[in-house]
Design an enzyme around this catalytic site. Sequence first.
Site, short mmCIF file in Angstrom:
data_model
loop_
_atom_site.label_atom_id
_atom_site.label_comp_id
_atom_site.label_asym_id
_atom_site.label_seq_id
_atom_site.Cartn_x
_atom_site.Cartn_y
_atom_site.Cartn_z
N GLN A 10 -24.31 30.56 22.01
CA GLN A 10 -22.97 30.96 21.59
C GLN A 10 -22.05 29.76 21.34
OE1 GLN A 10 -20.06 33.03 24.29
NE2 GLN A 10 -20.40 34.74 22.89
N THR A 15 -1.82 7.84 2.52
CA THR A 15 -2.34 8.20 3.83
C THR A 15 -1.78 9.56 4.25
OG1 THR A 15 -0.49 7.18 5.02
CG2 THR A 15 -2.39 5.77 4.50
N GLY A 26 0.84 -1.19 0.00
CA GLY A 26 0.00 0.00 0.00
C GLY A 26 0.87 1.24 0.00
N PHE A 75 -26.18 18.02 15.20
CA PHE A 75 -27.49 17.42 14.95
C PHE A 75 -27.97 16.61 16.16
CE2 PHE A 75 -26.97 18.68 10.65
CZ PHE A 75 -28.15 18.44 9.95
N GLU A 127 -4.95 7.57 -1.97
CA GLU A 127 -3.93 8.38 -2.67
C GLU A 127 -2.81 8.82 -1.74
OE1 GLU A 127 -4.60 10.97 -5.85
OE2 GLU A 127 -6.59 10.17 -6.30
#
Length: 385
Positions: free
Chosen positions: A283, A370, A135, A343, A368
Amino acid sequence: MNSDFDLFQLAEEHQELRAAVRALSEKEIAPHAADVDEEARYPVEARKALTAAGFHAVHLPEEYGGDGADAVAGCIVIEEVSRVCVSSSLVPGINKLGSMPVLISGSEDLKKQVMPSIASGEAMISYALSERESGSDAVAMKTKARLDGDNWVLNGGKAWITNAGVSTWYTVFAVTDPEKGANGVSAFVVHSDDPGFEVGAKERKLGIKGSPTCEIYFTDCTIPADRIIGQPGTGFKTAMKTFDHTRPTIGAQAVGVAQGALDASVAYVKERRQFGKSVSEFQGVQFMLADMAMKVEAARNMVYVAAAKVERGDKDMTFYASAAKCYASDIAMEVTTDAVQLFGGAGYTKDFPVERMMRDAKITQIYEGTNQIQRMVMARALLKG
Protein backbone atom coordinates in the site's frame (compact mmCIF):
# COMPACT_ATOMS: atom_id res chain seq x y z
CA MET A 1 -5.53 23.87 -34.46
CA ASN A 2 -8.08 25.05 -31.94
CA SER A 3 -6.53 25.97 -28.60
CA ASP A 4 -9.77 25.90 -26.60
CA PHE A 5 -11.22 22.92 -24.76
CA ASP A 6 -14.50 21.12 -25.32
CA LEU A 7 -15.58 20.17 -21.79
CA PHE A 8 -11.89 19.88 -20.82
CA GLN A 9 -11.17 17.36 -23.57
CA LEU A 10 -8.37 17.99 -26.01
CA ALA A 11 -9.41 18.48 -29.60
CA GLU A 12 -9.16 15.40 -31.81
CA GLU A 13 -6.24 16.88 -33.75
CA HIS A 14 -4.35 17.38 -30.50
CA GLN A 15 -4.90 13.76 -29.54
CA GLU A 16 -3.73 12.62 -32.97
CA LEU A 17 -0.67 14.83 -32.67
CA ARG A 18 0.19 13.27 -29.30
CA ALA A 19 -0.04 9.77 -30.75
CA ALA A 20 2.21 10.71 -33.67
CA VAL A 21 4.87 12.40 -31.53
CA ARG A 22 4.81 9.58 -28.97
CA ALA A 23 5.31 6.96 -31.67
CA LEU A 24 8.21 8.90 -33.18
CA SER A 25 9.77 9.53 -29.77
CA GLU A 26 9.58 5.89 -28.75
CA LYS A 27 11.05 4.67 -32.04
CA GLU A 28 13.59 7.33 -33.03
CA ILE A 29 14.57 9.19 -29.84
CA ALA A 30 14.25 6.91 -26.79
CA PRO A 31 16.83 4.35 -28.01
CA HIS A 32 19.53 7.05 -28.04
CA ALA A 33 18.58 8.93 -24.84
CA ALA A 34 20.96 7.12 -22.47
CA ASP A 35 23.89 7.42 -24.89
CA VAL A 36 23.19 11.11 -25.52
CA ASP A 37 23.34 11.67 -21.76
CA GLU A 38 26.35 9.45 -21.12
CA GLU A 39 28.42 10.94 -23.94
CA ALA A 40 27.05 14.48 -23.46
CA ARG A 41 26.57 14.61 -27.21
CA TYR A 42 24.04 16.50 -29.29
CA PRO A 43 20.99 14.33 -30.13
CA VAL A 44 21.49 14.33 -33.89
CA GLU A 45 19.06 11.42 -34.32
CA ALA A 46 16.32 13.37 -32.56
CA ARG A 47 16.87 16.51 -34.57
CA LYS A 48 16.81 14.54 -37.81
CA ALA A 49 13.64 12.66 -36.86
CA LEU A 50 11.82 15.71 -35.53
CA THR A 51 12.72 17.77 -38.60
CA ALA A 52 11.67 15.02 -41.01
CA ALA A 53 8.30 14.78 -39.28
CA GLY A 54 7.86 18.56 -39.05
CA PHE A 55 7.91 18.61 -35.24
CA HIS A 56 11.05 20.74 -34.83
CA ALA A 57 9.24 24.12 -34.92
CA VAL A 58 5.50 23.55 -35.14
CA HIS A 59 4.70 27.03 -33.81
CA LEU A 60 5.97 28.90 -36.85
CA PRO A 61 3.21 30.53 -38.96
CA GLU A 62 2.32 29.04 -42.30
CA GLU A 63 3.34 32.20 -44.17
CA TYR A 64 6.97 31.51 -43.23
CA GLY A 65 6.87 27.81 -44.05
CA GLY A 66 5.69 26.55 -40.66
CA ASP A 67 2.68 24.53 -39.56
CA GLY A 68 0.97 27.34 -37.68
CA ALA A 69 0.24 25.03 -34.76
CA ASP A 70 -1.29 26.56 -31.65
CA ALA A 71 0.36 26.82 -28.25
CA VAL A 72 -1.31 23.70 -26.85
CA ALA A 73 -0.04 21.65 -29.79
CA GLY A 74 3.47 23.00 -29.22
CA CYS A 75 3.29 21.95 -25.58
CA ILE A 76 2.15 18.45 -26.55
CA VAL A 77 5.14 18.02 -28.87
CA ILE A 78 7.59 19.11 -26.18
CA GLU A 79 5.87 17.03 -23.50
CA GLU A 80 5.99 13.82 -25.52
CA VAL A 81 9.63 14.25 -26.52
CA SER A 82 10.56 15.09 -22.91
CA ARG A 83 8.89 11.89 -21.76
CA VAL A 84 11.81 9.98 -23.29
CA CYS A 85 14.61 12.58 -23.60
CA VAL A 86 14.56 16.12 -22.22
CA SER A 87 17.72 17.06 -24.15
CA SER A 88 15.92 16.29 -27.41
CA SER A 89 12.89 18.39 -26.43
CA LEU A 90 15.15 21.43 -26.62
CA VAL A 91 15.11 21.17 -30.42
CA PRO A 92 11.51 22.46 -30.68
CA GLY A 93 11.71 24.21 -27.30
CA ILE A 94 14.63 26.50 -28.10
CA ASN A 95 13.47 27.09 -31.65
CA LYS A 96 10.34 28.59 -30.12
CA LEU A 97 12.19 30.58 -27.46
CA GLY A 98 14.65 32.02 -29.96
CA SER A 99 12.10 32.86 -32.64
CA MET A 100 9.26 34.31 -30.53
CA PRO A 101 10.89 37.74 -30.10
CA VAL A 102 11.11 38.05 -33.88
CA LEU A 103 7.51 36.87 -34.32
CA ILE A 104 6.28 39.24 -31.61
CA SER A 105 8.19 42.41 -32.48
CA GLY A 106 10.24 41.93 -35.63
CA SER A 107 9.61 43.63 -38.96
CA GLU A 108 8.05 41.64 -41.75
CA ASP A 109 11.34 41.77 -43.66
CA LEU A 110 13.22 40.34 -40.68
CA LYS A 111 10.69 37.54 -40.25
CA LYS A 112 11.06 36.63 -43.91
CA GLN A 113 14.84 36.73 -43.56
CA VAL A 114 15.03 34.42 -40.55
CA MET A 115 11.95 32.20 -40.24
CA PRO A 116 11.97 30.13 -43.46
CA SER A 117 15.36 28.56 -42.69
CA ILE A 118 14.10 27.54 -39.24
CA ALA A 119 10.82 26.23 -40.63
CA SER A 120 12.68 24.06 -43.16
CA GLY A 121 14.99 22.69 -40.48
CA GLU A 122 18.05 24.08 -42.24
CA ALA A 123 18.78 26.35 -39.26
CA MET A 124 18.00 26.64 -35.56
CA ILE A 125 17.74 29.74 -33.39
CA SER A 126 18.85 30.34 -29.79
CA TYR A 127 17.94 32.96 -27.19
CA ALA A 128 20.65 35.08 -25.55
CA LEU A 129 19.50 37.18 -22.59
CA SER A 130 21.46 36.00 -19.53
CA GLU A 131 24.98 37.00 -18.58
CA ARG A 132 27.27 35.78 -15.78
CA GLU A 133 26.27 38.71 -13.55
CA SER A 134 22.85 39.25 -15.10
CA GLY A 135 20.56 36.26 -14.65
CA SER A 136 17.37 36.96 -12.76
CA ASP A 137 18.34 40.65 -12.84
CA ALA A 138 18.24 40.82 -16.62
CA VAL A 139 18.34 44.63 -16.78
CA ALA A 140 21.86 44.52 -15.28
CA MET A 141 23.25 43.20 -18.57
CA LYS A 142 26.55 44.67 -19.78
CA THR A 143 26.48 43.66 -23.46
CA LYS A 144 26.18 46.82 -25.53
CA ALA A 145 25.18 47.68 -29.08
CA ARG A 146 25.82 50.94 -30.95
CA LEU A 147 24.64 52.10 -34.33
CA ASP A 148 27.48 52.71 -36.78
CA GLY A 149 26.13 53.87 -40.12
CA ASP A 150 24.19 51.00 -41.66
CA ASN A 151 25.28 48.50 -39.01
CA TRP A 152 24.88 47.69 -35.35
CA VAL A 153 28.10 46.82 -33.52
CA LEU A 154 27.82 44.52 -30.48
CA ASN A 155 30.35 44.04 -27.70
CA GLY A 156 30.07 41.80 -24.65
CA GLY A 157 29.05 38.25 -23.89
CA LYS A 158 26.11 36.06 -22.94
CA ALA A 159 26.03 33.00 -20.68
CA TRP A 160 24.00 29.79 -20.38
CA ILE A 161 22.99 29.88 -24.04
CA THR A 162 21.12 26.68 -24.91
CA ASN A 163 22.11 24.99 -28.18
CA ALA A 164 24.95 27.48 -28.69
CA GLY A 165 27.22 26.27 -31.44
CA VAL A 166 24.41 24.25 -33.00
CA SER A 167 22.13 27.18 -33.80
CA THR A 168 22.68 29.39 -36.81
CA TRP A 169 20.66 32.36 -35.54
CA TYR A 170 20.79 34.02 -32.10
CA THR A 171 18.29 36.46 -30.63
CA VAL A 172 20.52 38.76 -28.57
CA PHE A 173 19.59 41.45 -26.06
CA ALA A 174 21.96 44.39 -25.57
CA VAL A 175 22.02 47.84 -24.01
CA THR A 176 21.64 50.63 -26.57
CA ASP A 177 20.97 53.46 -24.10
CA PRO A 178 22.53 52.94 -20.63
CA GLU A 179 20.65 55.92 -19.17
CA LYS A 180 17.20 54.38 -19.68
CA GLY A 181 17.45 51.13 -17.72
CA ALA A 182 14.96 48.56 -19.01
CA ASN A 183 13.87 51.01 -21.71
CA GLY A 184 17.44 51.17 -22.97
CA VAL A 185 17.62 47.49 -23.94
CA SER A 186 17.20 46.42 -27.56
CA ALA A 187 16.97 43.04 -29.29
CA PHE A 188 18.85 41.84 -32.35
CA VAL A 189 19.26 38.78 -34.54
CA VAL A 190 22.85 37.65 -34.94
CA HIS A 191 24.00 35.04 -37.46
CA SER A 192 26.76 32.59 -36.56
CA ASP A 193 28.78 33.81 -39.57
CA ASP A 194 28.67 37.46 -38.52
CA PRO A 195 32.17 38.89 -37.97
CA GLY A 196 33.09 39.19 -34.29
CA PHE A 197 30.78 36.40 -33.10
CA GLU A 198 32.29 33.47 -31.18
CA VAL A 199 31.01 30.47 -29.21
CA GLY A 200 32.81 29.47 -26.01
CA ALA A 201 33.39 26.09 -24.38
CA LYS A 202 30.51 23.83 -23.32
CA GLU A 203 29.38 23.90 -19.72
CA ARG A 204 29.65 20.64 -17.75
CA LYS A 205 26.14 20.14 -16.43
CA LEU A 206 24.10 18.00 -14.07
CA GLY A 207 21.44 17.24 -16.67
CA ILE A 208 20.23 17.93 -20.23
CA LYS A 209 23.75 16.95 -21.23
CA GLY A 210 22.77 16.39 -24.85
CA SER A 211 21.93 20.06 -25.32
CA PRO A 212 25.10 22.19 -25.48
CA THR A 213 25.12 25.20 -23.15
CA CYS A 214 27.87 27.73 -23.83
CA GLU A 215 28.86 31.34 -23.49
CA ILE A 216 28.82 33.42 -26.64
CA TYR A 217 31.01 36.47 -27.25
CA PHE A 218 30.73 39.61 -29.34
CA THR A 219 33.90 41.51 -30.25
CA ASP A 220 32.91 44.43 -32.48
CA CYS A 221 30.34 41.99 -33.88
CA THR A 222 28.86 43.77 -36.87
CA ILE A 223 25.34 43.08 -38.14
CA PRO A 224 23.13 44.90 -40.66
CA ALA A 225 20.95 47.63 -39.15
CA ASP A 226 17.77 45.89 -40.27
CA ARG A 227 18.47 42.98 -37.90
CA ILE A 228 17.21 44.91 -34.91
CA ILE A 229 13.98 43.39 -33.51
CA GLY A 230 11.42 46.18 -33.24
CA GLN A 231 12.37 49.70 -32.24
CA PRO A 232 15.44 50.56 -30.14
CA GLY A 233 14.61 50.38 -26.44
CA THR A 234 11.81 47.80 -26.79
CA GLY A 235 13.98 44.72 -26.24
CA PHE A 236 13.24 44.14 -22.58
CA LYS A 237 9.47 44.35 -23.14
CA THR A 238 9.85 41.86 -25.99
CA ALA A 239 11.84 39.51 -23.74
CA MET A 240 9.12 39.53 -21.09
CA LYS A 241 6.35 39.00 -23.66
CA THR A 242 8.32 36.08 -25.04
CA PHE A 243 8.34 34.36 -21.64
CA ASP A 244 4.52 34.42 -21.58
CA HIS A 245 4.65 32.23 -24.69
CA THR A 246 7.51 29.97 -23.66
CA ARG A 247 7.10 29.36 -19.94
CA PRO A 248 4.22 26.94 -20.61
CA THR A 249 6.60 24.95 -22.81
CA ILE A 250 8.97 24.55 -19.85
CA GLY A 251 5.94 23.33 -17.91
CA ALA A 252 5.34 20.87 -20.74
CA GLN A 253 8.94 19.67 -20.51
CA ALA A 254 8.44 19.14 -16.78
CA VAL A 255 5.18 17.24 -17.28
CA GLY A 256 6.83 15.07 -19.92
CA VAL A 257 9.80 14.01 -17.81
CA ALA A 258 7.52 13.44 -14.79
CA GLN A 259 5.23 11.25 -16.91
CA GLY A 260 8.21 9.29 -18.18
CA ALA A 261 9.38 8.68 -14.62
CA LEU A 262 5.88 7.65 -13.53
CA ASP A 263 5.54 5.22 -16.45
CA ALA A 264 8.90 3.66 -15.66
CA SER A 265 8.00 3.38 -11.97
CA VAL A 266 4.68 1.63 -12.61
CA ALA A 267 6.35 -0.89 -14.89
CA TYR A 268 9.19 -1.54 -12.44
CA VAL A 269 7.14 -2.06 -9.26
CA LYS A 270 4.89 -4.53 -11.08
CA GLU A 271 7.92 -6.65 -12.03
CA ARG A 272 10.00 -6.30 -8.85
CA ARG A 273 9.28 -8.85 -6.10
CA GLN A 274 10.05 -8.57 -2.40
CA PHE A 275 8.80 -10.56 0.58
CA GLY A 276 7.24 -13.07 -1.79
CA LYS A 277 5.03 -10.69 -3.76
CA SER A 278 5.06 -7.88 -6.29
CA VAL A 279 6.23 -4.56 -4.87
CA SER A 280 3.14 -3.02 -6.46
CA GLU A 281 0.99 -4.84 -3.91
CA PHE A 282 2.34 -2.81 -0.99
CA GLN A 283 0.00 0.00 0.00
CA GLY A 284 2.87 2.40 0.71
CA VAL A 285 4.04 1.99 -2.89
CA GLN A 286 0.51 2.33 -4.22
CA PHE A 287 0.02 5.60 -2.35
CA MET A 288 3.28 6.96 -3.77
CA LEU A 289 2.17 6.11 -7.30
CA ALA A 290 -1.26 7.62 -6.73
CA ASP A 291 0.24 10.89 -5.48
CA MET A 292 2.69 11.01 -8.37
CA ALA A 293 -0.04 10.47 -10.97
CA MET A 294 -2.38 12.98 -9.33
CA LYS A 295 0.27 15.70 -9.35
CA VAL A 296 1.31 15.00 -12.94
CA GLU A 297 -2.29 15.30 -14.12
CA ALA A 298 -2.77 18.56 -12.19
CA ALA A 299 0.42 19.96 -13.72
CA ARG A 300 -0.57 18.84 -17.22
CA ASN A 301 -3.94 20.55 -17.01
CA MET A 302 -2.36 23.75 -15.70
CA VAL A 303 0.11 23.76 -18.60
CA TYR A 304 -2.61 23.30 -21.21
CA VAL A 305 -4.82 25.99 -19.69
CA ALA A 306 -1.85 28.40 -19.61
CA ALA A 307 -1.03 27.61 -23.24
CA ALA A 308 -4.65 28.16 -24.30
CA LYS A 309 -4.73 31.49 -22.47
CA VAL A 310 -1.55 32.62 -24.19
CA GLU A 311 -2.98 31.54 -27.55
CA ARG A 312 -6.06 33.70 -26.92
CA GLY A 313 -4.08 36.57 -25.44
CA ASP A 314 -6.07 36.54 -22.18
CA LYS A 315 -5.26 39.36 -19.76
CA ASP A 316 -4.24 36.91 -17.04
CA MET A 317 -1.92 34.87 -19.26
CA THR A 318 1.27 36.11 -17.54
CA PHE A 319 0.09 34.74 -14.19
CA TYR A 320 -0.90 31.40 -15.71
CA ALA A 321 2.30 31.06 -17.74
CA SER A 322 4.41 31.56 -14.60
CA ALA A 323 2.14 29.35 -12.50
CA ALA A 324 2.28 26.50 -15.02
CA LYS A 325 6.06 26.66 -15.32
CA CYS A 326 6.55 26.90 -11.57
CA TYR A 327 4.10 24.22 -10.47
CA ALA A 328 4.94 21.71 -13.19
CA SER A 329 8.69 21.98 -12.62
CA ASP A 330 8.33 21.59 -8.85
CA ILE A 331 6.19 18.51 -9.49
CA ALA A 332 8.71 17.13 -11.98
CA MET A 333 11.49 17.33 -9.41
CA GLU A 334 9.25 15.69 -6.79
CA VAL A 335 7.97 12.90 -9.04
CA THR A 336 11.36 12.00 -10.53
CA THR A 337 12.89 11.89 -7.05
CA ASP A 338 10.09 9.58 -5.90
CA ALA A 339 10.71 7.44 -8.98
CA VAL A 340 14.34 6.95 -7.97
CA GLN A 341 13.12 5.97 -4.50
CA LEU A 342 10.69 3.40 -5.92
CA PHE A 343 13.48 1.80 -7.92
CA GLY A 344 15.57 1.50 -4.77
CA GLY A 345 19.28 0.91 -5.32
CA ALA A 346 18.62 0.25 -9.01
CA GLY A 347 17.22 3.76 -9.35
CA TYR A 348 20.57 5.20 -8.32
CA THR A 349 22.32 3.52 -11.24
CA LYS A 350 22.51 4.41 -14.90
CA ASP A 351 21.07 1.02 -15.81
CA PHE A 352 17.62 2.61 -15.50
CA PRO A 353 16.40 5.97 -16.86
CA VAL A 354 14.98 7.51 -13.68
CA GLU A 355 18.28 8.90 -12.38
CA ARG A 356 18.74 10.73 -15.70
CA MET A 357 15.16 11.98 -15.50
CA MET A 358 15.74 13.32 -11.99
CA ARG A 359 18.87 15.17 -13.14
CA ASP A 360 17.13 16.52 -16.23
CA ALA A 361 14.08 17.66 -14.26
CA LYS A 362 16.12 20.02 -12.08
CA ILE A 363 16.80 22.55 -14.81
CA THR A 364 13.07 23.17 -15.33
CA GLN A 365 13.01 24.87 -11.91
CA ILE A 366 15.84 27.19 -12.96
CA TYR A 367 15.80 28.30 -16.58
CA GLU A 368 13.43 30.83 -18.18
CA GLY A 369 13.16 32.41 -14.76
CA THR A 370 13.83 30.58 -11.50
CA ASN A 371 10.77 29.45 -9.61
CA GLN A 372 11.47 32.17 -7.07
CA ILE A 373 11.14 34.70 -9.89
CA GLN A 374 7.91 32.99 -11.04
CA ARG A 375 6.45 33.51 -7.57
CA MET A 376 7.38 37.20 -7.76
CA VAL A 377 5.67 37.46 -11.16
CA MET A 378 2.54 35.75 -9.86
CA ALA A 379 2.40 37.87 -6.70
CA ARG A 380 2.80 41.05 -8.74
CA ALA A 381 -0.06 40.01 -11.00
CA LEU A 382 -2.27 39.22 -8.00
CA LEU A 383 -1.56 42.52 -6.27
CA LYS A 384 -2.28 44.45 -9.48
CA GLY A 385 -5.69 42.77 -9.57
